[in-house]
Design a protein around this motif. Structure first.
Motif, PDB file in Angstrom:
ATOM      1  N   THR A  71      -3.349   3.065  -3.041  1.00 41.08           N
ATOM      2  CA  THR A  71      -3.886   2.709  -2.229  1.00 41.08           C
ATOM      3  C   THR A  71      -3.511   3.208  -1.309  1.00 41.08           C
ATOM      4  OG1 THR A  71      -4.897   0.929  -3.170  1.00 41.08           O
ATOM      5  CG2 THR A  71      -6.125   1.392  -1.251  1.00 41.08           C
ATOM      6  N   ARG A  72      -3.513   4.240  -0.209  1.00 41.32           N
ATOM      7  CA  ARG A  72      -3.381   4.720   0.673  1.00 41.32           C
ATOM      8  C   ARG A  72      -3.798   3.447   1.940  1.00 41.32           C
ATOM      9  NH1 ARG A  72      -1.009   9.335   1.366  1.00 41.32           N
ATOM     10  NH2 ARG A  72      -1.987  10.486  -0.422  1.00 41.32           N
ATOM     11  N   GLU A 109     -12.061   3.937  -4.731  1.00 39.58           N
ATOM     12  CA  GLU A 109     -11.118   2.530  -3.947  1.00 39.58           C
ATOM     13  C   GLU A 109     -10.413   1.311  -4.892  1.00 39.58           C
ATOM     14  OE1 GLU A 109      -9.582   1.701  -0.438  1.00 39.58           O
ATOM     15  OE2 GLU A 109      -9.523   3.342   0.004  1.00 39.58           O
ATOM     16  N   ARG A 139       0.860  -0.827   0.025  1.00 41.28           N
ATOM     17  CA  ARG A 139      -0.028   0.316   0.315  1.00 41.28           C
ATOM     18  C   ARG A 139       0.880   1.167   0.461  1.00 41.28           C
ATOM     19  NH1 ARG A 139      -3.440  -3.369  -0.939  1.00 41.28           N
ATOM     20  NH2 ARG A 139      -4.471  -3.694  -0.135  1.00 41.28           N
ATOM     21  N   ASN A 188      -4.433   2.199   5.702  1.00 42.15           N
ATOM     22  CA  ASN A 188      -5.928   2.828   6.257  1.00 42.15           C
ATOM     23  C   ASN A 188      -5.055   2.611   7.739  1.00 42.15           C
ATOM     24  OD1 ASN A 188      -6.488   0.430   6.655  1.00 42.15           O
ATOM     25  ND2 ASN A 188      -8.705   0.491   5.569  1.00 42.15           N
ATOM     26  N   TRP A 189      -6.182   2.494   8.489  1.00 43.17           N
ATOM     27  CA  TRP A 189      -5.196   2.558   9.829  1.00 43.17           C
ATOM     28  C   TRP A 189      -5.140   1.026  10.424  1.00 43.17           C
ATOM     29  CZ3 TRP A 189      -8.583  -0.299  13.323  1.00 43.17           C
ATOM     30  CH2 TRP A 189      -9.886  -0.548  13.092  1.00 43.17           C
TER      31      TRP A 189
END
Lengths: 331, 298
Positions: B26-27, B18, A124, B29-30
């Protein structure tokens, strides 16, 4: 591979330049240089490999067909296939073979699956990319001898951390603790844990490097049927990195079937090389060591090495074939 | 690049932007960060705990629950390790350094020479020979260990550092890696023009190739040093019973015996691990690159 950003080095060619027609002996010298020097440059590799790599493997075959004891040098001469016959009827060998395969499966399957997950996470857009990538290599650079000794304490019967953690979730009674070294299944799990710990990060980076060379527009096609990240991983990413999957499976087969360090040092007394009180976790590589350097029977140890070599060839081949099929059927 | 309009997702489901994005765009996420952090902690924990035990007293090691906080006994434990009568730990660390340094330097030199020849020089049989090099990568060297021991015995090297150094002086992986790098990093014209000016091959290697491949030398050097330092099986066999083995064999000696003092063993293990941790902190980027570039690209 990136091009280096350094400017091309400036050559300090002596001025004036050499005349267009150098003297004869010089010409000969240059021709000799272009023709022969390449061979001189590559010879160290081939010489050293011949002496310390190829020769031992071939010579091993000779030793396997002879009597060769360290404690009785006079007992030599051809043994024919006696060593191999003995091997077939040797219970220790079959026991070690079973252990090797048991630990191999417990350590390879989870290892590669988790590595795939970790690679998928690393693939990512992340803050601190380098930090994460370097971080997963901590186990890889740690000497096996050092980490195995930590795990040996971790899996100890009395006051061991593993047992304490299990008791927290109610799986273990601290008054009647599990003796990890006593049973096949528990010692296998302990050793497989060490192998997994060491190699997951390394394999994750191999997968990551393959994942990053997948063309991005392949993923756009997946948008049409609205595949989520999970389906993307299994339907696109995994088939696309299949060559590397085959590579890691073969690599793990070659490495895993020669497992030596972890089982050696898991022992309460590593010098014994028995792989447990009753050889519960003795691997073939460990048995070869014991037969050769504790029982001093090098001929028999060489025969075992050859047997292991054949087994590795077969297993690596089968695994490569299976991995190929798994990915190939999806295309 | 074509943009694909995705079917409108059901409300509350995945956000449309997305979809159709490559994972690497794609970033995280948490959840990504949480999972990675958990994995990193698991990776680091044995190392941390090694340090904890190395700094603890016997009581702290054997209590329930086990202590997970470092003690203040590191110096005491280290002094015990370094002053032991039957295991010369200081000498073993020095031996490890000697072996790893010699192997690293010679690997860099021989592999870059051979890599240069395979990448930029024309000679008969170049490609078949390169295939031979790649094939040797698949030979499980450990299986020749019995014969190697006999060979070293004939040479009279068993029990000396020579036996641990000689088999590792040059590596097939190193030759392959250097060839790949030199093919891409050094333009052919540069080599050609130097030749026109009458530079000898060795001169070309020294003044053109070596300056251009410094990054690759760093990568291969780090990987080689780590692998050599960690080598256990062969040193254990050939250095068996010598007074001055490498540090890995010394560790196994520390852990052998009927009564093992773990705080002492792990203090030794910690000392043997420390140099590699320093290397990882300083050259982690290069080590990562080496592993990722060594991967077989389809």
């Amino acid at each position: 591979m990136s091009l280096t950003r350094n400017a091309p080095p400036v050559l300090d060619i002596p001025e004036p330049r050499p005349p267009a027609t150098p003297p004869k002996h010089k010409l000969w010298f240059y021709r000799f240089d272009t023709k022969r020097t390449p061979y001189v440059f590559i010879s160290p590799f081939f010489l050293l490999f011949a002496v310390f790599g190829l020769f031992p493997i071939i010579f091993n075959g000779v030793v396997a067909l002879r009597n060769w004891r360290l404690d009785d040098p006079d007992l030599n001469g051809w043994a024919g296939f006696a060593n191999f016959e003995r091997l077939v009827h040797d219970e220790d060998f079959w026991n070690a073979l079973g252990n090797t395969f048991g630990i191999f499966i417990l350590s390879t399957v989870p290892q590669l699956l988790i590595a795939l997950m970790v690679a998928n996470l690393l693939n990512r857009k992340l803050r601190g990319t380098t930090f994460w990538r370097v971080g997963v290599l901590l186990p890889y650079v740690t000497p096996v001898a050092a980490s195995t000794l930590v795990f040996a304490v971790f899996f100890s019967r009395d006051n061991g951390m593993a047992n304490w953690l299990l008791s927290l979730v109610g799986f273990n009674d601290m008054n009647n603790p599990l003796d990890w070294r006593a049973y096949k299944w528990s010692s296998w799990i302990a050793i497989a844990t060490m192998v997994n710990w060491k190699w997951i990060g390394y394999n994750a980076l191999l997968y990551l490097s393959a994942m990053q060379s997948i063309p991005k527009d392949v993923y756009e096609a997946a948008a049409v049927d609205g595949a989520g990240p999970w389906r993307q991983l299994w339907r696109i990413t995994v088939p696309m990195i299949q060559p590397v999957l085959v590579f890691t499976v073969v690599l793990s087969s070659i490495g895993g079937l020669q497992l030596f360090n972890e089982p050696m040092l898991f022992e309460e007394n590593p010098a014994a090389a028995t792989g447990g009180s009753d050889s519960q976790w003795q691997t073939i590589a460990q048995l070869i060591y014991k037969v050769g350097w504790k029982d001093l029977d090098l001929g028999y140890a060489a025969a075992m090495s050859w047997a292991l070599f054949l087994i590795i060839l077969i297993v690596a081949g089968i695994n490569a074939f299976l991995t190929n099929r798994l990915g190939g059927g999806r295309r | 690049m074509t943009t694909v309009t995705a079917p409108a997702p059901a409300p509350g489901k995945r956000r449309p932007r997305e979809i159709g994005r490559a994972p690497q765009d794609t970033r995280g996420n948490w959840r990504t960060y949480l999972a990675l952090t958990a994995f990193l902690l698991l990776s680091a924990f044995p190392l941390y705990w090694m340090f904890v035990i190395a700094t603890s007293t016997d009581e702290a090691v054997s209590q329930t629950p086990p202590s997970v906080v470092p003690g203040n006994q590191l110096m005491t434990n280290l002094r015990e390790v370094f002053t032991m009568q039957d295991v010369y730990f200081t000498a073993s660390l020095i031996n490890s350094f000697i072996v790893a340094a010699v192997v690293t330097v010679s690997t860099l030199f021989f592999c870059s020479l051979a890599g240069f020849a395979f990448a930029k020089l024309r000679f008969k049989g170049r490609d078949p020979l390169m295939i031979v090099v790649i094939l040797t990568l698949t030979v499980p060297n450990q299986l020749g260990v019995v014969a190697l021991y006999i060979l070293m015995g004939k040479l009279g090297w068993n029990g000396t550092l020579l036996a641990v150094i000689a088999p590792f002086l040059v590596s097939a992986f190193g030759v392959f890696y250097m060839r790949q790098f030199i093919m891409h990093a050094v333009p052919d014209e540069l080599v050609e023009s130097a030749r026109m000016d009458g530079a000898l091959t060795l001169r070309v290697y020294w003044s053109i190739i070596v300056p251009a491949i410094r990054p690759a030398l760093a990568v291969l050097g780090l990987l080689t040093f780590v692998a050599t330092w960690n080598e256990f099986q062969w040193p254990l066999i050939t250095l068996n019973g010598t007074e001055f083995p490498t540090s890995m064999v010394a560790l196994s000696d520390l852990a052998s015996g009927n009564y093992v003092i773990y705080r002492r063993v792990l203090a030794g293990a910690f000392m043997a691990t420390l140099p590699l941790l320093v290397l990882l902190v300083m050259g982690g980027r290069q080590i990562v690159r080496g592993i990722m570039e060594g991967a077989v690209k389809s």
